[in-house]
Design an enzyme around this catalytic site. Structure first.
Site, short mmCIF file in Angstrom:
data_model
loop_
_atom_site.label_atom_id
_atom_site.label_comp_id
_atom_site.label_asym_id
_atom_site.label_seq_id
_atom_site.Cartn_x
_atom_site.Cartn_y
_atom_site.Cartn_z
N LYS A 294 -0.37 -0.46 0.41
CA LYS A 294 -1.80 -1.00 0.36
C LYS A 294 -2.09 -1.83 1.35
CE LYS A 294 -2.52 0.29 -4.46
NZ LYS A 294 -2.49 -0.33 -5.65
N ARG B 136 4.93 0.37 -9.12
CA ARG B 136 4.44 1.75 -8.80
C ARG B 136 4.83 2.01 -7.23
NH1 ARG B 136 -0.18 4.15 -6.98
NH2 ARG B 136 -0.77 6.13 -8.20
N1 HH2 Z 1 -2.93 2.22 -7.30
C1 HH2 Z 1 -3.49 3.27 -7.01
C2 HH2 Z 1 -3.94 4.45 -7.81
N2 HH2 Z 1 -3.51 4.20 -9.31
N3 HH2 Z 1 -2.62 2.72 -11.02
C3 HH2 Z 1 -1.99 1.64 -11.25
N4 HH2 Z 1 -1.67 1.39 -12.46
N5 HH2 Z 1 -1.87 0.65 -10.57
C4 HH2 Z 1 -2.08 0.76 -9.07
O1 HH2 Z 1 -2.00 -0.13 -8.17
C5 HH2 Z 1 -2.99 2.13 -8.67
C6 HH2 Z 1 -2.80 2.95 -9.50
C7 HH2 Z 1 -3.68 3.87 -5.47
O2 HH2 Z 1 -2.82 4.15 -4.84
P1 HH2 Z 1 -2.52 5.96 -4.65
O3 HH2 Z 1 -2.36 6.66 -5.76
O4 HH2 Z 1 -1.42 6.11 -3.71
O5 HH2 Z 1 -3.97 6.15 -3.84
P2 HH2 Z 1 -5.13 7.12 -4.35
O6 HH2 Z 1 -5.94 6.12 -5.37
O7 HH2 Z 1 -6.13 7.23 -3.09
O8 HH2 Z 1 -4.93 8.26 -4.73
#
Ligand code: HH2
Length: 285
Positions: free
Chosen positions: A222, A256
C-alpha cells in the site's frame, strides 16, 4: 476465537490466516491486468494456495483511490468462472471481494464462504444475502468512496472513530441476522486515510482487537509503505512484511496479502512472538 464461515469453523485462537489476493481486474493498483482473465487468475490462485494461503480473496473491481464502480454483471463476468472452479474443487476457503449484493449472492450460490465488503453493508440488500447463506463477512471501514476518499481525509481520533464505526456496523449486521461469530473487522488501511492515519490505526490496533472479533488487516504494497520508503509498488515487499508482522503481534488474526509465501513466514514468527507474550500457565505439582 471462532470465525464461522458457512459450514466451516475456523479457530483463530492461536493461528493467523493469510488471505491471498487474486485481482481479476485490468486496473488494480499493484497487479492490474496480470490476472485479468480466467486462466491466469486460476493459475495464480492455485499458486497462492501452494504457497500457504489459508483463504483466497477474489475481486473483480478495483477499489484503488480514484477508481469508479464496476457494474455487477461485469464483476461476475470477471470472477464467476474462477469462483466456480475454486469453490467447486473444495480445496480453498473462498472469499469474494465485492460490495455488490448481486455479485455476493451469485458467489455464495457457487460455493464461496466469505463476503469481503469494503463498504461494510453499504448495499442495502447485502446483509440479507450474507445472513441467508450463513457466510463469513468482513466489515471494513472506508471514509467516503474510492473515487474521492483520498481528498483530504480528517479525523479527530482515527483509531477511536474507526472502532466506533465498526462496532456500529457489527450491531447492524447482528440486527440483520448475521451472528457476531461470522464477522471479522478491518480498519481499511489506505481507504480515506493519510499516511499518519494508517500508521495510527496499525499502531493502536488494540482499539479494534477490543471489539472481540477477528481483526483483518490489508497493508500489502500500500501507498503508506511507498511513502515512508519512497519506493514504487513493485518494491514494497519488506515494508509490507514489517507492517504485517507488527499488526499480527498486536492482535490481527487475518492478513490480506499479495506475496503469500513471504507473508506466511513473517506471520508465523510474529504469531509466535504474540503467543510468547501470554503469561505462562503454572505447571501442576
Ligand atoms: N484492500 C484492497 C482491496 N480490498 N479488502 C479488505 N478487507 N481490506 C483491505 O485492506 C483491502 C480490501 C486494495 O488492494 P488490492 O485488492 O490489491 O487493490 P485494488 O483495490 O486496486 O484491486
Amino acid at each position: 476465537m471462532l470465525w464461522r464461515c458457512r459450514e466451516r469453523e475456523i479457530d483463530l485462537g492461536h493461528r493467523t490466516l493469510v488471505m491471498g489476493v487474486v485481482n481479476i481486474t485490468p486496473d488494480s493498483f499493484s497487479d492490474g491486468g496480470r490476472y485479468a482473465t480466467t486462466g491466469p487468475a486460476l493459475a495464480h490462485a492455485r499458486q497462492l494456495l501452494d504457497e500457504g494461503a489459508d483463504l483466497l480473496d477474489l475481486g473483480g473491481e478495483s477499489t484503488r483511490p480514484g477508481s469508479q464502480p464496476v457494474p455487477a454483471e461485469e464483476q461476475w463476468r470477471r470472477i464467476g468462472p474462477v469462483v466456480e472452479a475454486l469453490a467447486g474443487e473444495g480445496r480453498a476457503l473462498v472469499s469474494v471481494d465485492t460490495s455488490s449484493a448481486a455479485v455476493a449472492e451469485r458467489a455464495l450460490l457457487a460455493g464461496a464462504h466469505v463476503v469481503n465488503d469494503v463498504t461494510a453493508l453499504g448495499d442495502p440488500a447485502m446483509a440479507a444475502v450474507v445472513a441467508a447463506a450463513g457466510a463469513g463477512l468482513v466489515l471494513m471501514h472506508m471514509r467516503g468512496s474510492p473515487a474521492e476518499m483520498q481528498r483530504d481525509p480528517r479525523y479527530a481520533d482515527a483509531a477511536a472513530e474507526v472502532a466506533a464505526f465498526l462496532a456500529e456496523r457489527l450491531s447492524a449486521a447482528a440486527s440483520a441476522g448475521i451472528a457476531r461469530d461470522r464477522v471479522a473487522l478491518d480498519p481499511g488501511i489506505g481507504f480515506g486515510k493519510t499516511v499518519r492515519h494508517s500508521l495510527e490505526l496499525l499502531a493502536r490496533l488494540e482499539t479494534l482487537v477490543a471489539l472481540d472479533r477477528p481483526v483483518l488487516v490489508g497493508v500489502s504494497r500500500k501507498s503508506f509503505i511507498g511513502q515512508i520508503l519512497d519506493l514504487p509498488v513493485d518494491q514494497r515487499l519488506e515494508g509490507s512484511l514489517a507492517a504485517a508482522a507488527v499488526a499480527v503481534f498486536l492482535g490481527a488474526r487475518i492478513v490480506r496479502a499479495h506475496d503469500v509465501a513471504a507473508t506466511v513466514r513473517a506471520v508465523r514468527v510474529a504469531e509466535a512472538l504474540r503467543e510468547a507474550r501470554q503469561p505462562t500457565q503454572p505447571t501442576r505439582a
